[in-house]
Design an enzyme around this catalytic site. Structure first.
Site, short mmCIF file in Angstrom:
data_model
loop_
_atom_site.label_atom_id
_atom_site.label_comp_id
_atom_site.label_asym_id
_atom_site.label_seq_id
_atom_site.Cartn_x
_atom_site.Cartn_y
_atom_site.Cartn_z
N LYS A 1 -2.48 -4.20 6.86
CA LYS A 1 -1.40 -3.99 7.84
C LYS A 1 -1.13 -5.28 8.60
O LYS A 1 -1.97 -6.17 8.68
CB LYS A 1 -1.78 -2.90 8.87
CG LYS A 1 -2.09 -1.56 8.27
CD LYS A 1 -0.88 -0.92 7.65
CE LYS A 1 -1.27 0.38 6.96
NZ LYS A 1 -0.32 0.80 5.97
N SER B 1 2.71 0.12 1.31
CA SER B 1 2.99 0.04 2.75
C SER B 1 3.32 -1.36 3.23
O SER B 1 3.91 -1.52 4.30
CB SER B 1 1.82 0.59 3.55
OG SER B 1 0.71 -0.28 3.50
#
Length: 158
Positions: free
Chosen positions: A90, A35
């Site tokens: 993230k 990700s």
């Protein structure tokens, strides 16, 4: 001779205290998944500073889920990082008071004006392979383990 032994004891004591403080402040985390590619790749290790203030553009390690449970204690968090599937890495897209970037939040959350207190908008760098605020909305700041300081070099074996 007694003074030398005393000095050595003080140095060892200082080293132990410093080591304990660093372990409570810094943790090494292994990235799992794609990700955050190309910034961080699967299997890469990063150095994370626990707690602190968050700003747009920083990369953080956050507990997955929006179930409202409180964040785990720091000692339990260390044990969970790298083994449990509920930690993610993230990038902070917006903090409390900021306007979220267009498309960063799902329908119901996107209608609001600014990010509420105690919340973050988090996005993966790999937009096609990231479970982030686009799916779940805001992430509580209480679920953030810390901020990524830098990648750790992989060990080399000669």
């Amino acid at each position: 001779m007694g003074l030398t032994a005393l000095g050595l004891g003080a140095a060892l004591g200082t080293a132990l205290i410093t080591g304990t403080v660093l372990r409570r402040t810094l943790v090494v985390v292994t990235v799992r998944g794609g990700s955050m590619e190309p910034t961080y790749r699967d299997g890469e290790r990063v150095l994370v500073r626990r707690g602190g203030r968050y700003a747009a553009g920083q990369v953080v390690v956050v507990r997955q889920g929006d179930d409202g449970r409180s964040s785990p204690t720091p000692s339990r968090a260390v044990a969970a990082v790298g083994t449990a599937q509920d930690w993610m890495i993230k990038r902070v897209a917006a903090v409390a008071g900021d306007r979220p970037p267009p498309g960063a939040l799902p329908g119901p959350c996107a209608a609001g004006g600014s990010v509420p207190p105690g919340a973050l908008v988090l996005l993966g760098d790999n937009t096609h392979n990231s479970y982030d605020s686009r799916e779940v909305g805001y992430f509580p700041t209480a679920h953030v383990l810390g901020t990524v300081l830098r990648p750790r070099p992989r060990p080399t074996y000669d």
